[in-house]
Write a protein that holds these residues in place. Structure first.
Motif, PDB file in Angstrom:
ATOM      1  N   VAL A 286       0.834  -1.202   0.000  1.00 10.41           N
ATOM      2  CA  VAL A 286       0.000   0.000   0.000  1.00 10.41           C
ATOM      3  C   VAL A 286       0.869   1.251   0.000  1.00 10.41           C
ATOM      4  O   VAL A 286       0.587   2.220  -0.719  1.00 10.41           O
ATOM      5  CB  VAL A 286      -0.946   0.004   1.225  1.00 10.41           C
ATOM      6  N   ALA A 287       1.961   1.232   0.793  1.00 13.35           N
ATOM      7  CA  ALA A 287       2.868   2.386   0.848  1.00 13.35           C
ATOM      8  C   ALA A 287       3.476   2.653  -0.525  1.00 13.35           C
ATOM      9  O   ALA A 287       3.593   3.808  -0.949  1.00 13.35           O
ATOM     10  CB  ALA A 287       3.965   2.138   1.883  1.00 13.35           C
ATOM     11  N   GLY A 288       3.859   1.577  -1.237  1.00 15.65           N
ATOM     12  CA  GLY A 288       4.402   1.749  -2.586  1.00 15.65           C
ATOM     13  C   GLY A 288       3.395   2.386  -3.518  1.00 15.65           C
ATOM     14  O   GLY A 288       3.737   3.273  -4.314  1.00 15.65           O
ATOM     15  N   ALA A 289       2.132   1.945  -3.407  1.00 18.09           N
ATOM     16  CA  ALA A 289       1.075   2.517  -4.258  1.00 18.09           C
ATOM     17  C   ALA A 289       0.816   3.981  -3.904  1.00 18.09           C
ATOM     18  O   ALA A 289       0.656   4.828  -4.793  1.00 18.09           O
ATOM     19  CB  ALA A 289      -0.202   1.698  -4.106  1.00 18.09           C
ATOM     20  N   LEU A 290       0.783   4.293  -2.609  1.00 15.81           N
ATOM     21  CA  LEU A 290       0.563   5.679  -2.175  1.00 15.81           C
ATOM     22  C   LEU A 290       1.712   6.576  -2.609  1.00 15.81           C
ATOM     23  O   LEU A 290       1.500   7.733  -2.991  1.00 15.81           O
ATOM     24  CB  LEU A 290       0.405   5.732  -0.652  1.00 15.81           C
ATOM     25  N   PHE A 291       2.927   6.038  -2.562  1.00 18.08           N
ATOM     26  CA  PHE A 291       4.104   6.806  -2.980  1.00 18.08           C
ATOM     27  C   PHE A 291       3.995   7.198  -4.453  1.00 18.08           C
ATOM     28  O   PHE A 291       4.448   8.273  -4.862  1.00 18.08           O
ATOM     29  CB  PHE A 291       5.374   5.989  -2.732  1.00 18.08           C
ATOM     30  N   LEU A 292       3.386   6.321  -5.240  1.00 16.98           N
ATOM     31  CA  LEU A 292       3.213   6.580  -6.677  1.00 16.98           C
ATOM     32  C   LEU A 292       1.980   7.433  -6.963  1.00 16.98           C
ATOM     33  O   LEU A 292       1.658   7.684  -8.121  1.00 16.98           O
ATOM     34  CB  LEU A 292       3.123   5.258  -7.434  1.00 16.98           C
ATOM     35  N   GLY A 293       1.280   7.865  -5.896  1.00 12.50           N
ATOM     36  CA  GLY A 293       0.146   8.766  -6.068  1.00 12.50           C
ATOM     37  C   GLY A 293      -1.210   8.095  -6.090  1.00 12.50           C
ATOM     38  O   GLY A 293      -2.209   8.723  -6.473  1.00 12.50           O
ATOM     39  N   ALA A 294      -1.286   6.833  -5.680  1.00 11.97           N
ATOM     40  CA  ALA A 294      -2.561   6.111  -5.701  1.00 11.97           C
ATOM     41  C   ALA A 294      -3.526   6.668  -4.665  1.00 11.97           C
ATOM     42  O   ALA A 294      -3.125   7.121  -3.593  1.00 11.97           O
ATOM     43  CB  ALA A 294      -2.332   4.620  -5.449  1.00 11.97           C
ATOM     44  N   ASN A 295      -4.820   6.609  -4.995  1.00  7.86           N
ATOM     45  CA  ASN A 295      -5.860   6.954  -4.028  1.00  7.86           C
ATOM     46  C   ASN A 295      -6.644   5.682  -3.697  1.00  7.86           C
ATOM     47  O   ASN A 295      -6.276   4.586  -4.097  1.00  7.86           O
ATOM     48  CB  ASN A 295      -6.781   8.053  -4.578  1.00  7.86           C
ATOM     49  N   LYS A 296      -7.742   5.831  -2.971  1.00  7.95           N
ATOM     50  CA  LYS A 296      -8.514   4.675  -2.538  1.00  7.95           C
ATOM     51  C   LYS A 296      -9.013   3.849  -3.731  1.00  7.95           C
ATOM     52  O   LYS A 296      -8.976   2.610  -3.710  1.00  7.95           O
ATOM     53  CB  LYS A 296      -9.696   5.151  -1.685  1.00  7.95           C
ATOM     54  N   VAL A 297      -9.490   4.509  -4.776  1.00  8.15           N
ATOM     55  CA  VAL A 297      -9.993   3.792  -5.951  1.00  8.15           C
ATOM     56  C   VAL A 297      -8.867   3.004  -6.614  1.00  8.15           C
ATOM     57  O   VAL A 297      -9.054   1.850  -7.026  1.00  8.15           O
ATOM     58  CB  VAL A 297     -10.632   4.769  -6.963  1.00  8.15           C
ATOM     59  N   MET A 298      -7.696   3.592  -6.706  1.00 11.08           N
ATOM     60  CA  MET A 298      -6.567   2.915  -7.339  1.00 11.08           C
ATOM     61  C   MET A 298      -6.132   1.687  -6.540  1.00 11.08           C
ATOM     62  O   MET A 298      -5.698   0.680  -7.114  1.00 11.08           O
ATOM     63  CB  MET A 298      -5.398   3.888  -7.516  1.00 11.08           C
ATOM     64  N   LEU A 299      -6.238   1.775  -5.214  1.00  8.65           N
ATOM     65  CA  LEU A 299      -5.921   0.609  -4.384  1.00  8.65           C
ATOM     66  C   LEU A 299      -6.926  -0.514  -4.645  1.00  8.65           C
ATOM     67  O   LEU A 299      -6.572  -1.695  -4.628  1.00  8.65           O
ATOM     68  CB  LEU A 299      -5.923   0.992  -2.900  1.00  8.65           C
TER      69      LEU A 299
END
Length: 309
Positions: free
Chosen positions: A80-93
């Motif tokens: 999740v941290a990797g995804a958030l670092f790349l700019g992900a939001n809840k929908v992207m997760l």
């Protein structure tokens, strides 16, 4: 006649398609679920995983002692941290969950193909893909879909490497790394791997199983070695060896409850305080530090098991 020929041609064309495209309609369903339901605000355990993920982005995992928090392993928060670092939001997760779930189907198909026909493997994979309870987790920031994906990869690599003679290979190393990530995602698997390692060490002296046992010993030991940085970290916080989480003791306490109104399912502290049998113990436990609380739950659980075998 023409209709029959058309049906047969369509059927033949479908059978010739790569399995990716045969299963693609399931991926579309997963994506629709993630896009429609993924926009809502996180609730419950989702907030905890996001909390740990944000901690990792800020250079730490648990708050400092004595108020430590190691309720779950860092495997999923790392993703999740990797995804958030790349700019992900809840929908992207949620979309990531759709990809992971679809990826698990591809590995399930590859695994089953190793032991049966492609036709049977495809039928089994479709049944696995239509398992509705797992769809519930697609829009949620929870570990279930990542766990399913990792287990499907591990199953494939176990079957693939089992037929090979090499103990040390890129595949066995990848298998060990995947098991390590599974352990860090669901720490209960650490104990399963320890049991697997112990049994395999004993089987090394069996001539028939010697070669395969060596491979399992290597994979099991290497997966635990990959987890050592986390164990060193938990040791620095707690002073304990082989310390994975401080949530297991509470689960064991609720599982071992002899109260007639309990069924062994996990309950939170607020719910337990409302039950007469638990109230006094919970009042004494909740004033303790997390590490002391962990010890108190474990001691009480062992006492419950001894007194109510």
């Amino acid at each position: 006649m023409y209709k029959k020929l058309l049906v047969e041609n369509v059927k033949e064309s479908f059978l010739k398609l790569p399995v990716f495209w045969k299963l693609f309609p399931l991926f579309i369903i997963y994506m629709i679920i993630s896009l429609v339901l993924g926009h809502r605000e996180p609730v419950g355990d989702e907030n905890r995983y996001l909390f740990f993920a944000n901690n990792l982005l800020n250079g730490f995992y648990s708050p400092a002692p004595p108020e430590i928090s190691l309720w779950n392993g860092p495997g999923y928060p790392l993703v999740v941290a990797g995804a958030l670092f790349l700019g992900a939001n809840k929908v992207m997760l949620s979309v990531l969950n759709a990809f992971l779930l679809f990826g698990s189907l591809l590995f399930i198909h590859k695994s089953v193909c190793l032991i049966t026909t492609q036709k049977k493997a495809f039928i089994y994979t479709v049944i696995a893909g239509l398992y509705l309870p797992i769809w519930f987790y697609i829009p949620l920031v929870l570990t279930e879909i990542l766990t399913r994906f990792l287990i499907s990869v591990i199953s494939f690599l176990f079957l693939k490497t089992g037929a090979e003679k090499n103990v040390f290979s890129l595949k066995t190393l990848l298998l060990a790394a995947t098991i390590a990530l599974l352990i860090l995602t669901k720490v209960i698997f650490a104990y399963a791997v320890v049991v697997l390692l112990t049994v395999s060490l004993g089987l090394i002296f069996n001539r028939r199983l010697n070669e395969y046992s060596k491979k399992i010993v290597f994979v099991s030991a290497t997966s635990l070695i990959f987890c050592l940085p986390y164990l060193f970290y938990t040791h620095s916080l707690t002073g304990e060896l082989f310390y994975w989480s401080n949530s297991g003791s509470m689960s064991l306490y609720t599982m071992s409850s002899p109260d007639k109104s309990d069924f062994g399912d996990w309950k939170g502290a607020r719910v337990l305080k409302l039950k007469p049998y638990h109230k006094e113990f919970m009042d004494s436990v909740l004033v303790l530090t997390p590490l002391e609380r962990d010890e108190a739950y474990m001691e009480k659980a062992v006492q419950n098991i001894k007194e109510n075998p």
